[in-house]
Motif scaffolding. Structure first.
Motif, PDB file in Angstrom:
ATOM      1  N   ALA A   1     -52.440 -89.382 -38.491  1.00 24.39           N
ATOM      2  CA  ALA A   1     -53.363 -90.067 -37.586  1.00 24.39           C
ATOM      3  C   ALA A   1     -54.559 -89.184 -37.269  1.00 24.39           C
ATOM      4  O   ALA A   1     -54.580 -87.985 -37.569  1.00 24.39           O
ATOM      5  CB  ALA A   1     -52.632 -90.435 -36.293  1.00 24.39           C
TER       6      ALA A   1
ATOM      7  N   HIS B   1     -59.081 -91.045 -43.433  1.00 23.59           N
ATOM      8  CA  HIS B   1     -58.223 -89.960 -43.908  1.00 23.59           C
ATOM      9  C   HIS B   1     -57.789 -90.176 -45.362  1.00 23.59           C
ATOM     10  O   HIS B   1     -56.759 -89.647 -45.792  1.00 23.59           O
ATOM     11  CB  HIS B   1     -57.000 -89.813 -43.013  1.00 23.59           C
ATOM     12  CG  HIS B   1     -57.259 -88.966 -41.807  1.00 23.59           C
ATOM     13  ND1 HIS B   1     -56.333 -88.778 -40.793  1.00 23.59           N
ATOM     14  CD2 HIS B   1     -58.338 -88.227 -41.452  1.00 23.59           C
ATOM     15  CE1 HIS B   1     -56.839 -87.988 -39.868  1.00 23.59           C
ATOM     16  NE2 HIS B   1     -58.050 -87.637 -40.250  1.00 23.59           N
TER      17      HIS B   1
ATOM     18  N   TYR C   1     -54.098 -94.527 -44.208  1.00 24.99           N
ATOM     19  CA  TYR C   1     -54.356 -95.016 -42.856  1.00 24.99           C
ATOM     20  C   TYR C   1     -54.327 -93.835 -41.899  1.00 24.99           C
ATOM     21  O   TYR C   1     -53.356 -93.078 -41.894  1.00 24.99           O
ATOM     22  CB  TYR C   1     -53.309 -96.053 -42.430  1.00 24.99           C
ATOM     23  CG  TYR C   1     -53.649 -96.689 -41.104  1.00 24.99           C
ATOM     24  CD1 TYR C   1     -54.414 -97.856 -41.049  1.00 24.99           C
ATOM     25  CD2 TYR C   1     -53.266 -96.106 -39.897  1.00 24.99           C
ATOM     26  CE1 TYR C   1     -54.751 -98.426 -39.834  1.00 24.99           C
ATOM     27  CE2 TYR C   1     -53.609 -96.660 -38.683  1.00 24.99           C
ATOM     28  CZ  TYR C   1     -54.349 -97.821 -38.659  1.00 24.99           C
ATOM     29  OH  TYR C   1     -54.693 -98.372 -37.453  1.00 24.99           O
ATOM     30  N   PRO C   2     -55.427 -93.696 -41.110  1.00 23.40           N
ATOM     31  CA  PRO C   2     -56.656 -94.495 -41.115  1.00 23.40           C
ATOM     32  C   PRO C   2     -57.469 -94.265 -42.383  1.00 23.40           C
ATOM     33  O   PRO C   2     -57.291 -93.247 -43.068  1.00 23.40           O
ATOM     34  CB  PRO C   2     -57.398 -93.989 -39.874  1.00 23.40           C
ATOM     35  CG  PRO C   2     -56.926 -92.582 -39.715  1.00 23.40           C
ATOM     36  CD  PRO C   2     -55.488 -92.581 -40.135  1.00 23.40           C
TER      37      PRO C   2
ATOM     38  N   ARG D   1     -54.462 -88.781 -30.303  1.00 19.13           N
ATOM     39  CA  ARG D   1     -55.472 -89.146 -31.305  1.00 19.13           C
ATOM     40  C   ARG D   1     -56.860 -88.669 -30.906  1.00 19.13           C
ATOM     41  O   ARG D   1     -57.702 -88.424 -31.755  1.00 19.13           O
ATOM     42  CB  ARG D   1     -55.480 -90.666 -31.508  1.00 19.13           C
ATOM     43  CG  ARG D   1     -54.333 -91.172 -32.355  1.00 19.13           C
ATOM     44  CD  ARG D   1     -54.365 -92.694 -32.482  1.00 19.13           C
ATOM     45  NE  ARG D   1     -53.413 -93.160 -33.470  1.00 19.13           N
ATOM     46  CZ  ARG D   1     -52.109 -93.282 -33.279  1.00 19.13           C
ATOM     47  NH1 ARG D   1     -51.604 -92.957 -32.105  1.00 19.13           N
ATOM     48  NH2 ARG D   1     -51.306 -93.718 -34.231  1.00 19.13           N
TER      49      ARG D   1
END
Length: 393
Positions: free
Chosen positions: A172, A206, A202-203, A143
Motif C-alpha cells: 500500500a 506502485h 494495486y495501487p 497510508r
C-alpha cells in the motif's frame, strides 16, 4: 485430500466461490460487525462492544462451502459452484504467470495453517519459495505516514532484508510501500500480499514496485487472477500478512487504522506483535502507542525486530546498523535522470510540491503521479505530511 504440487480441484473451487460471493461478503462482514456482541438487555454499565473487523472476517471466511453458497439465495452462485471448471482456473492462472498453492499441498506455508481461516489457495507471482522462510517479519502502518514513519519503515525494511529476513507487507501507499522500498535497497527477500489479484498492481502507482517485489520475492493473493478488490478483501488480506510473519510490526496507526487488524490477527494466531512509538501528541501514534501500552514489544530499529525473530545477539552489528533510521545510503545522483523526471524534479525544487501545482492540466495528473513515485523510489524526493513533495539533500 492428497497433497499436490499444484492446487487441487476442491481448493480452486473454494477460491472461485469466495470470488463469486465478493459483493455478498462485502455486506455480510459489515452486517456481522454491526451487531453488539453482548445482549441489549445487559445490565453492565459499559456500552455494547462491537466486533473488530478481524472477528467479522474470520467468522465469514471460516464457513464451509455449503454455508457460503447459502448466503446467495438467488441460486446464481450455487449454479456457478456446481459448474466450476478447475482446468480452466489453472489455465487462467498460468496465463497470468501465477503459480497456485493450496492448503492441502506440501508447498503451502505451514504458518498459514495456524490461522482460524487459512486461505484455500495462494496465487503467487514470482518465486513461491520466498514463502518458505518461517522467520519473516511483517511491517505495516498508515497510508498517509509522516516523514518520521516513512523513514523508520524504510529503515526497518532495509535492515530486515539485509539480515535475510523476508519483509512482508501489503504494497500500500505510505508505510507498506516504504518498507518494501527499504527491502529492495538490499539483496534480501520481500513478499507483498494483495487484496485483489496478484497479477494486478494495486495501487496502480506502485506498478513498478509490484514488479520489483515479484522479481525479488513474490506477490501473493488468495483470490484469482484479475480480481478487483472490495472493502472486505483488505481486512482478509491482513490476516495473510500476519499469518506469514513471525512478528508483525506496526509503524504509525490511528486508533481506527486497518493496520491494527493485522496486529489483531497476529495476536490471535499467537504471534509476536510489536510497534514503533511516536509522539503522544500525534494522532498517527495513538494506535502504536496503544499497542505498546497493551504489551506489544517496543521497536526502535531493525535490531529490535531481528532479536524478536532470530533471538538476541543473532545479528552482527554491521548488519543491524543498516536498519537504523537515518542510516540510509546516500541518494543517487540526479544527473542521469530522463528528461521528464529531471523536469519534474526541478519543479519540486522550485517549490511546486503539490500534485495540483505540478499537474497543471487534469489529464496529466496520472503521469505526474507516476513520475513522483519514481523519484521517491530513487530517493530523490520525499512526500511530506499533507501530500507535498520536497527534494532530499
Amino acid at each position: 485430500m492428497t497433497c499436490l504440487a499444484d492446487a487441487c480441484d476442491a481448493c480452486l473451487r473454494r477460491t472461485d466461490l469466495v470470488a463469486a460471493l465478493a459483493p455478498v461478503l462485502d455486506v455480510e462482514w459489515r452486517k456481522r460487525g454491526g451487531q453488539p456482541t453482548q445482549p441489549d438487555h445487559s445490565t453492565t454499565s459499559e456500552p455494547p462492544r462491537r466486533s473488530a473487523p478481524s472477528e467479522r472476517t474470520r467468522g465469514v471466511l471460516a464457513l464451509p462451502d455449503e454455508a457460503l453458497v447459502a448466503l446467495d439465495p438467488g441460486g446464481t452462485v450455487a449454479r456457478r459452484y456446481l459448474a466450476f471448471d478447475p482446468a480452466g482456473a489453472r489455465r487462467r492462472a498460468a496465463g497470468a504467470g501465477l503459480a497456485v498453492l493450496c492448503r492441502c499441498s506440501a508447498a503451502y506455508p505451514e504458518r498459514l495453517h495456524e490461522l482460524a481461516d487459512p486461505p484455500a489457495a495462494l496465487h503467487v507471482l514470482g518465486d513461491p519459495g520466498a514463502l518458505e522462510n518461517a522467520d519473516a517479519a511483517a511491517v505495516v502502518g498508515a497510508r498517509r505516514g509522516t516523514t518520521y514513519g516513512l523513514d523508520v519503515a524504510r529503515a526497518l525494511g532495509r535492515g530486515l532484508a539485509a539480515a535475510g529476513v523476508p519483509v512482508v507487507s501489503g504494497l500500500a501507499l505510505g508505510v507498506d510501500g516504504a518498507a518494501h522500498h527499504g527491502a529492495l535497497e538490499t539483496s534480501g527477500p520481500a513478499v507483498a500480499v494483495l487484496a485483489g489479484g496478484a497479477d494486478v498492481p494495486y495501487p496502480a502507482v506502485h506498478r513498478r514496485l509490484h514488479a520489483q517485489v515479484a522479481a525479488r520475492g513474490c506477490v501473493v493473493s488468495e483470490l484469482p487472477p484479475g480480481f478487483g478488490a472490495m472493502r472486505w478483501c483488505f481486512v482478509a488480506r491482513n490476516r495473510i500478512i500476519a499469518g506469514l510473519a513471525a512478528v508483525t510490526v506496526v509503524v504509525e496507526a490511528t486508533v481506527r487504522s486497518g493496520s491494527l487488524t493485522t496486529a489483531d490477527f497476529a495476536a490471535n494466531a499467537g504471534r509476536q506483535v510489536a510497534a514503533v512509538p511516536g509522539p503522544v501528541t500525534s494522532r498517527l501514534a495513538e494506535g502504536t502507542n496503544g499497542l505498546i501500552a497493551s504489551g506489544a514489544a517496543l521497536v526502535r530499529d531493525a535490531r529490535d525486530v531481528l532479536e524478536l525473530v532470530l533471538g538476541p545477539g543473532a545479528v552482527p552489528e554491521a548488519v543491524a546498523a543498516v536498519g537504523r533510521p537515518g542510516r540510509a545510503p546516500p541518494p543517487p545522483s540526479a544527473t542521469a535522470l530522463e528528461a521528464p523526471l529531471r523536469k519534474l524534479l526541478d519543479a519540486v525544487e522550485q517549490g511546486r510540491g503539490s500534485l495540483d501545482a505540478l499537474a497543471l492540466e487534469p489529464d496529466r495528473a496520472p503521469a505526474v503521479l507516476h513520475g513522483l513515485t519514481e523519484l521517491e523510489r530513487r530517493g530523490l524526493i520525499r512526500r511530506e505530511f499533507g501530500g507535498r513533495y520536497v527534494r532530499l539533500p
